[in-house]
Design a protein around this motif. Structure first.
Motif, PDB file in Angstrom:
ATOM      1  N   VAL A   4     -53.775 -81.377 -50.364  1.00 22.62           N
ATOM      2  CA  VAL A   4     -53.577 -82.753 -49.900  1.00 22.62           C
ATOM      3  C   VAL A   4     -52.257 -82.889 -49.160  1.00 22.62           C
ATOM      4  O   VAL A   4     -52.151 -83.601 -48.163  1.00 22.62           O
ATOM      5  N   ASP A   5     -51.214 -82.206 -49.630  1.00 19.84           N
ATOM      6  CA  ASP A   5     -49.917 -82.279 -48.962  1.00 19.84           C
ATOM      7  C   ASP A   5     -49.961 -81.642 -47.579  1.00 19.84           C
ATOM      8  O   ASP A   5     -49.314 -82.121 -46.641  1.00 19.84           O
ATOM      9  N   LYS A   6     -50.703 -80.543 -47.446  1.00 25.74           N
ATOM     10  CA  LYS A   6     -50.751 -79.831 -46.160  1.00 25.74           C
ATOM     11  C   LYS A   6     -51.766 -80.427 -45.196  1.00 25.74           C
ATOM     12  O   LYS A   6     -51.737 -80.103 -44.001  1.00 25.74           O
ATOM     13  N   LEU A   7     -52.672 -81.257 -45.658  1.00 22.64           N
ATOM     14  CA  LEU A   7     -53.758 -81.758 -44.825  1.00 22.64           C
ATOM     15  C   LEU A   7     -53.281 -82.555 -43.624  1.00 22.64           C
ATOM     16  O   LEU A   7     -53.779 -82.331 -42.500  1.00 22.64           O
ATOM     17  N   PRO A   8     -52.338 -83.472 -43.714  1.00 26.58           N
ATOM     18  CA  PRO A   8     -51.929 -84.229 -42.514  1.00 26.58           C
ATOM     19  C   PRO A   8     -51.350 -83.352 -41.409  1.00 26.58           C
ATOM     20  O   PRO A   8     -51.664 -83.543 -40.229  1.00 26.58           O
ATOM     21  N   ARG A   9     -50.552 -82.353 -41.761  1.00 30.62           N
ATOM     22  CA  ARG A   9     -49.982 -81.488 -40.730  1.00 30.62           C
ATOM     23  C   ARG A   9     -51.053 -80.632 -40.073  1.00 30.62           C
ATOM     24  O   ARG A   9     -51.031 -80.406 -38.860  1.00 30.62           O
ATOM     25  N   THR A  10     -52.020 -80.161 -40.864  1.00 30.51           N
ATOM     26  CA  THR A  10     -53.112 -79.361 -40.283  1.00 30.51           C
ATOM     27  C   THR A  10     -53.949 -80.190 -39.318  1.00 30.51           C
ATOM     28  O   THR A  10     -54.312 -79.725 -38.214  1.00 30.51           O
ATOM     29  N   LEU A  11     -54.273 -81.436 -39.707  1.00 29.73           N
ATOM     30  CA  LEU A  11     -55.045 -82.302 -38.823  1.00 29.73           C
ATOM     31  C   LEU A  11     -54.278 -82.603 -37.537  1.00 29.73           C
ATOM     32  O   LEU A  11     -54.864 -82.672 -36.450  1.00 29.73           O
ATOM     33  N   GLU A  12     -52.970 -82.772 -37.642  1.00 32.12           N
ATOM     34  CA  GLU A  12     -52.171 -83.059 -36.451  1.00 32.12           C
ATOM     35  C   GLU A  12     -52.194 -81.893 -35.473  1.00 32.12           C
ATOM     36  O   GLU A  12     -52.312 -82.084 -34.254  1.00 32.12           O
ATOM     37  N   LYS A  13     -52.119 -80.664 -35.987  1.00 32.65           N
ATOM     38  CA  LYS A  13     -52.169 -79.486 -35.098  1.00 32.65           C
ATOM     39  C   LYS A  13     -53.525 -79.356 -34.425  1.00 32.65           C
ATOM     40  O   LYS A  13     -53.621 -79.030 -33.241  1.00 32.65           O
ATOM     41  N   ILE A  14     -54.618 -79.630 -35.169  1.00 36.03           N
ATOM     42  CA  ILE A  14     -55.963 -79.526 -34.581  1.00 36.03           C
ATOM     43  C   ILE A  14     -56.140 -80.552 -33.462  1.00 36.03           C
ATOM     44  O   ILE A  14     -56.673 -80.247 -32.385  1.00 36.03           O
ATOM     45  N   ILE A  15     -55.680 -81.775 -33.688  1.00 38.21           N
ATOM     46  CA  ILE A  15     -55.820 -82.819 -32.660  1.00 38.21           C
ATOM     47  C   ILE A  15     -55.017 -82.469 -31.418  1.00 38.21           C
ATOM     48  O   ILE A  15     -55.483 -82.652 -30.277  1.00 38.21           O
ATOM     49  N   MET A  16     -53.815 -81.945 -31.587  1.00 42.62           N
ATOM     50  CA  MET A  16     -52.993 -81.573 -30.427  1.00 42.62           C
ATOM     51  C   MET A  16     -53.638 -80.451 -29.626  1.00 42.62           C
ATOM     52  O   MET A  16     -53.627 -80.460 -28.393  1.00 42.62           O
ATOM     53  N   LYS A  17     -54.240 -79.473 -30.292  1.00 40.90           N
ATOM     54  CA  LYS A  17     -54.919 -78.384 -29.578  1.00 40.90           C
ATOM     55  C   LYS A  17     -56.102 -78.899 -28.772  1.00 40.90           C
ATOM     56  O   LYS A  17     -56.339 -78.474 -27.625  1.00 40.90           O
ATOM     57  N   GLU A  18     -56.879 -79.822 -29.367  1.00 40.12           N
ATOM     58  CA  GLU A  18     -58.020 -80.375 -28.620  1.00 40.12           C
ATOM     59  C   GLU A  18     -57.553 -81.165 -27.404  1.00 40.12           C
ATOM     60  O   GLU A  18     -58.173 -81.096 -26.337  1.00 40.12           O
ATOM     61  N   GLN A  19     -56.466 -81.904 -27.532  1.00 38.41           N
ATOM     62  CA  GLN A  19     -55.961 -82.670 -26.400  1.00 38.41           C
ATOM     63  C   GLN A  19     -55.437 -81.758 -25.304  1.00 38.41           C
ATOM     64  O   GLN A  19     -55.616 -82.028 -24.106  1.00 38.41           O
ATOM     65  N   ILE A  20     -54.807 -80.658 -25.665  1.00 40.61           N
ATOM     66  CA  ILE A  20     -54.323 -79.708 -24.652  1.00 40.61           C
ATOM     67  C   ILE A  20     -55.491 -79.052 -23.947  1.00 40.61           C
ATOM     68  O   ILE A  20     -55.501 -78.863 -22.727  1.00 40.61           O
ATOM     69  N   THR A  21     -56.545 -78.700 -24.708  1.00 39.02           N
ATOM     70  CA  THR A  21     -57.719 -78.053 -24.114  1.00 39.02           C
ATOM     71  C   THR A  21     -58.423 -78.996 -23.145  1.00 39.02           C
ATOM     72  O   THR A  21     -58.868 -78.580 -22.050  1.00 39.02           O
ATOM     73  N   ASN A  22     -58.531 -80.251 -23.458  1.00 39.93           N
ATOM     74  CA  ASN A  22     -59.204 -81.228 -22.589  1.00 39.93           C
ATOM     75  C   ASN A  22     -58.338 -81.707 -21.453  1.00 39.93           C
ATOM     76  O   ASN A  22     -58.807 -82.445 -20.586  1.00 39.93           O
TER      77      ASN A  22
END
Length: 391
Positions: free
Chosen positions: A355-373
């Motif tokens: 639970v503690d690591k979940l927000p940072r992991t989600l933030e990295k995934i969203i940033m990667k998708e935005q860079i790819t698009n």
């Protein structure tokens, strides 16, 4: 009272006949006779003021107060100030040191002492506020009893943690005051969400039922005071049954949590709170018995009822000071951590880490998708930034 007035008027007529026979009934002697005749209206007024249930107005009450009454008012005010000071000091300690889930419940339970003290002091200085003071005392105690139940649940870390930590069949209904006799053969109950909810309802009915009863009594008193005095005893079985079931529920809860909360002083906290009800009920009954039996003096406009209520409220105020001191000592002691804080289950620890690591992991995934698009440009690296500066 009527017989006394009748005898007085008969005595007056016989006195007239004796005077008329011996002195001829002159005008002067008739006026003298009228002056010496007992005044039946004044006898009637003085006797009516000595009725047991008559409460004088505030103006008449203060006119009859002497030095002893002023001293009593001053000591009562000092007691109220002392209770408020102790409550604020204890509340500051709770806010600074207690865990967040228990702060509100602890503050509410402790609030019963200053509220009852203020209510009883108002009944001391305003005699006709005694019924309102009794209703406030009763209602505040019942609400605090439910808050104590919530406090015990909060000490465990919540209902789910309570169910997990206690033994499966540790809910024993064979406790006082409802099932403490030997013939009670109720079986042990399992500790589950349904039974914990039933325990909560047993305690929750206290403020609801008591509030409705006293609301009806206050309406009767406002409509006609004699209506309240006639029907007061008929409501007492409902009040007593509600109190017995509520205390039965809190007793089962404390016995169920005896091992889990052995370092939280819950038995002492319950007794300090329960003493408010015991003192209010027992001393109120003794005051009424002393008034009905004629033990209280009658010095108009201070009637026996006023004397009884004054002694009762003064005693309650002094006892609230003592109970507030004891409660302050109990609630300022160090408490162990709540249920989840001292849990060593590795599975729960793993869940907390995820639970503690979940927000940072989600933030990295969203940033990667935005860079790819192409919607978000990547930040320039330090090397490219240095090349641009050289150029």
């Amino acid at each position: 009272m009527e017989g006394f007035i009748t005898n007085s008027s008969t005595y007056g007529e016989g006195f007239d006949e004796v005077i008329a026979r011996h002195l001829g009934g002159s005008k002067l002697m008739r006026s003298l006779t009228e002056a010496l005749r007992p005044n039946s209206s004044s006898v009637l007024n003085n006797t009516s003021l000595c009725k047991v249930d008559v409460v004088p107005s505030l103006h008449d009450y203060y006119k009859a107060i002497n030095v002893a009454g002023i001293t009593l008012f001053s000591c009562g005010a000092a007691g109220v100030v002392l209770i408020l000071f102790l409550y604020i000091d204890t509340l500051r300690h709770i806010i600074r040191n207690a865990p967040s889930p228990v702060k509100t419940h602890s503050a509410f339970v402790l609030g019963v002492y200053p509220v009852v003290a203020l209510a009883t002091y108002c009944a001391i200085i305003v005699p006709r506020a005694h019924l309102l003071s009794e209703a406030v005392t009763q209602g505040m105690f019942m609400a605090s009893m439910y808050q104590l139940f919530c406090l015990l649940v909060a000490y465990c870390g919540g209902e789910a943690e309570l169910i997990r930590r206690v033994k499966p069949d540790s809910l024993n209904p064979r406790v006082g005051p409802c099932c403490c006799w030997p013939c009670c053969c109720l079986p042990l109950c399992s500790v589950n969400k349904r039974n914990v909810r039933q325990l909560r309802l047993l305690v929750l009915q206290l403020p609801v039922v008591q509030g409705l009863v006293y609301m009806v009594l206050l309406v009767m008193w406002a409509e006609e005071e004699s209506l309240y005095h006639v029907n007061y005893m008929y409501f007492q079985p409902v009040v007593v049954c509600s109190i017995l079931f509520g205390i039965w529920g809190i007793s089962m809860t404390m016995k169920m949590l005896a091992e889990v909360l052995k370092d939280h002083h819950m038995q002492a906290k319950f007794m300090v709170l329960q003493m408010v009800l015991l003192l209010a009920k027992l001393q109120g009954l003794l005051a009424r018995i002393s008034v009905w039996s004629g033990l209280m003096p009658c010095k108009p406009p201070i009637t026996p009822s006023v004397y009884g209520n004054l002694i009762y409220n003064t005693t309650m105020l002094g006892e609230m000071v003592i109970l507030m001191i004891l409660a302050r000592l109990l609630y300022k002691k160090e408490m162990p951590q709540l249920g989840l804080a001292d849990n060593k289950d590795p599975r729960l620890q793993e869940i907390f880490t995820i639970v503690d690591k979940l927000p940072r992991t989600l933030e990295k995934i969203i940033m990667k998708e935005q860079i790819t698009n192409g919607t978000l440009k990547p930040l320039p690296s330090p090397e490219s930034d240095g090349d641009q500066r050289r150029m």
